[in-house]
Design an enzyme around this catalytic site. Structure first.
Site, PDB file in Angstrom:
ATOM      1  N   LYS A 109       0.829  -1.211   0.000  1.00 31.68           N
ATOM      2  CA  LYS A 109       0.000   0.000   0.000  1.00 31.68           C
ATOM      3  C   LYS A 109       0.866   1.266   0.000  1.00 31.68           C
ATOM      4  CE  LYS A 109      -3.974  -2.246   2.214  1.00 31.68           C
ATOM      5  NZ  LYS A 109      -5.015  -2.147   3.282  1.00 31.68           N
ATOM      6  N   TYR A 159     -12.227  -1.785  -3.655  1.00 35.04           N
ATOM      7  CA  TYR A 159     -12.744  -1.990  -2.294  1.00 35.04           C
ATOM      8  C   TYR A 159     -14.261  -1.785  -2.229  1.00 35.04           C
ATOM      9  CZ  TYR A 159      -8.155  -2.499  -0.007  1.00 35.04           C
ATOM     10  OH  TYR A 159      -6.932  -2.953   0.425  1.00 35.04           O
ATOM     11  N   PHE A 181     -15.375   3.802   7.086  1.00 32.08           N
ATOM     12  CA  PHE A 181     -14.014   4.180   6.708  1.00 32.08           C
ATOM     13  C   PHE A 181     -13.782   4.162   5.193  1.00 32.08           C
ATOM     14  CE2 PHE A 181     -14.031  -0.365   7.868  1.00 32.08           C
ATOM     15  CZ  PHE A 181     -13.586  -0.945   6.684  1.00 32.08           C
ATOM     16  N   ARG A 237      -2.191 -14.302   4.850  1.00 30.38           N
ATOM     17  CA  ARG A 237      -2.811 -13.534   5.938  1.00 30.38           C
ATOM     18  C   ARG A 237      -2.041 -13.745   7.248  1.00 30.38           C
ATOM     19  NH1 ARG A 237      -6.867 -10.842   3.700  1.00 30.38           N
ATOM     20  NH2 ARG A 237      -7.394  -9.897   5.670  1.00 30.38           N
ATOM     21  N   THR A 273      -5.438  -6.899  10.675  1.00 34.21           N
ATOM     22  CA  THR A 273      -5.715  -5.617  10.008  1.00 34.21           C
ATOM     23  C   THR A 273      -5.152  -4.447  10.816  1.00 34.21           C
ATOM     24  OG1 THR A 273      -7.777  -6.610   9.223  1.00 34.21           O
ATOM     25  CG2 THR A 273      -7.569  -4.223   9.008  1.00 34.21           C
ATOM     26  N   ARG A 294       2.584  -6.424   8.939  1.00 31.53           N
ATOM     27  CA  ARG A 294       1.877  -5.252   9.483  1.00 31.53           C
ATOM     28  C   ARG A 294       2.464  -4.827  10.826  1.00 31.53           C
ATOM     29  NH1 ARG A 294      -4.105  -7.077   7.346  1.00 31.53           N
ATOM     30  NH2 ARG A 294      -4.190  -5.712   5.511  1.00 31.53           N
ATOM     31  N   ASN A 326      -2.135   0.303   6.595  1.00 26.57           N
ATOM     32  CA  ASN A 326      -1.604  -0.940   7.162  1.00 26.57           C
ATOM     33  C   ASN A 326      -0.738  -1.742   6.186  1.00 26.57           C
ATOM     34  OD1 ASN A 326      -3.664  -1.824   5.576  1.00 26.57           O
ATOM     35  ND2 ASN A 326      -4.822  -2.830   7.197  1.00 26.57           N
ATOM     36  N   HIS A 343      -2.121  -5.354   1.408  1.00 27.96           N
ATOM     37  CA  HIS A 343      -3.433  -5.974   1.198  1.00 27.96           C
ATOM     38  C   HIS A 343      -3.221  -7.435   0.823  1.00 27.96           C
ATOM     39  CE1 HIS A 343      -7.297  -7.047  -0.533  1.00 27.96           C
ATOM     40  NE2 HIS A 343      -6.637  -7.493  -1.593  1.00 27.96           N
ATOM     41  N   GLU A 384      -9.019 -10.189  -8.241  1.00 33.65           N
ATOM     42  CA  GLU A 384      -8.070  -9.095  -7.990  1.00 33.65           C
ATOM     43  C   GLU A 384      -6.856  -9.186  -8.923  1.00 33.65           C
ATOM     44  OE1 GLU A 384      -7.554  -9.202  -3.695  1.00 33.65           O
ATOM     45  OE2 GLU A 384      -9.601  -8.470  -3.414  1.00 33.65           O
TER      46      GLU A 384
HETATM   47  P1  ATP Z   1      -7.091  -5.880   3.146  1.00 36.51           P
HETATM   48  O1  ATP Z   1      -8.416  -6.224   2.513  1.00 36.51           O
HETATM   49  O2  ATP Z   1      -6.563  -4.512   2.748  1.00 36.51           O
HETATM   50  O3  ATP Z   1      -6.078  -6.976   2.997  1.00 36.51           O
HETATM   51  P2  ATP Z   1      -8.060  -6.746   5.669  1.00 36.51           P
HETATM   52  O4  ATP Z   1      -8.673  -7.869   4.896  1.00 36.51           O
HETATM   53  O5  ATP Z   1      -7.137  -7.097   6.798  1.00 36.51           O
HETATM   54  O6  ATP Z   1      -7.291  -5.766   4.718  1.00 36.51           O
HETATM   55  P3  ATP Z   1     -10.630  -5.461   5.620  1.00 36.51           P
HETATM   56  O7  ATP Z   1     -11.626  -5.644   6.703  1.00 36.51           O
HETATM   57  O8  ATP Z   1     -10.828  -6.154   4.317  1.00 36.51           O
HETATM   58  O9  ATP Z   1      -9.196  -5.808   6.248  1.00 36.51           O
HETATM   59  O10 ATP Z   1     -10.498  -3.897   5.388  1.00 36.51           O
HETATM   60  C1  ATP Z   1      -9.906  -3.411   4.192  1.00 36.51           C
HETATM   61  C2  ATP Z   1      -9.034  -2.227   4.531  1.00 36.51           C
HETATM   62  O11 ATP Z   1      -9.841  -1.154   5.002  1.00 36.51           O
HETATM   63  C3  ATP Z   1      -8.032  -2.451   5.672  1.00 36.51           C
HETATM   64  O12 ATP Z   1      -6.870  -3.118   5.284  1.00 36.51           O
HETATM   65  C4  ATP Z   1      -7.746  -1.036   6.088  1.00 36.51           C
HETATM   66  O13 ATP Z   1      -6.845  -0.398   5.168  1.00 36.51           O
HETATM   67  C5  ATP Z   1      -9.114  -0.395   5.952  1.00 36.51           C
HETATM   68  N1  ATP Z   1      -9.821  -0.462   7.237  1.00 36.51           N
HETATM   69  C6  ATP Z   1     -10.388  -1.551   7.810  1.00 36.51           C
HETATM   70  N2  ATP Z   1     -10.940  -1.258   8.998  1.00 36.51           N
HETATM   71  C7  ATP Z   1     -10.702   0.076   9.197  1.00 36.51           C
HETATM   72  C8  ATP Z   1     -11.010   0.989  10.247  1.00 36.51           C
HETATM   73  N3  ATP Z   1     -11.666   0.612  11.318  1.00 36.51           N
HETATM   74  N4  ATP Z   1     -10.618   2.275  10.088  1.00 36.51           N
HETATM   75  C9  ATP Z   1      -9.936   2.682   8.976  1.00 36.51           C
HETATM   76  N5  ATP Z   1      -9.623   1.865   7.947  1.00 36.51           N
HETATM   77  C10 ATP Z   1      -9.987   0.587   8.055  1.00 36.51           C
HETATM   78 MG    MG Z   2      -9.854  -7.583   3.161  1.00 32.38          MG
END
Ligand code: ATP
Ligand code: MG
Length: 133
Positions: free
Chosen positions: A3, A43, A51, A79, A85, A96, A106, A109, A120
């Protein structure tokens, strides 16, 4: 994806080293920048989340590195390698824990299923640019 925060921080090489050391094969890779429209589409599943706007702004704020990785059990193992996350909850030594700033910014992805990994991959790469076995 690596990212924008991790690209800005100069962590591309260190993150790719950890990915290789964990046994993943990189079968496609490029540096690119998402627009607000493409970040929003990527997304879209989070459209109703509070968010979402912040996420779209952040993901389009600078270049990213997109890659397709190959491994047995790749989704789960990746993962585990990237950690939770929220970096405050990520296991020590995970990408992370090492390189993320906060729950939004973070560092990386990872796809959450084989089906989404294919979607994707197709989002970022033409088939002829994916060197899968
Ligand atoms: P990713 O899909 O990016 O791999 P993830 O699967 O761990 O991350 P998701 O729940 O899919 O988490 O959320 C997608 C992305 O949205 C997160 O990686 C983060 O960048 C953002 N995000 C998630 N939760 C929050 C939050 N509470 N506040 C701000 N941003 C958030
Ligand atoms: Mg995700």
């Amino acid at each position: 994806m690596i990212k924008p925060d991790a690209v800005r921080g100069g962590h591309i090489g260190a993150i790719l080293d950890k990915i290789n050391a964990a046994g993943f094969k990189i079968v496609a890779m490029k540096m690119t920048q998402l627009s607000k429209a493409t970040a929003g589409a990527f997304y879209a599943v989070h459209k109703e989340r509070p968010f979402y706007d912040e996420l779209v702004s952040f993901m389009s704020s600078g270049p990213i590195v997109a890659a397709v990785l190959e491994k047995e059990n790749a989704v789960d193992d990746f993962r585990k390698l990237i950690g939770a996350t929220n970096p405050a909850e990520a296991e020590p030594g995970t990408i992370r824990a090492l390189y993320a700033t906060n729950v939004g910014e973070n560092a990386v992805h990872g796809s959450d299923s084989d089906e989404n990994a294919t979607i994707e991959s197709n989002f970022h790469f033409a088939g002829c640019d994916v060197f899968a076995d």
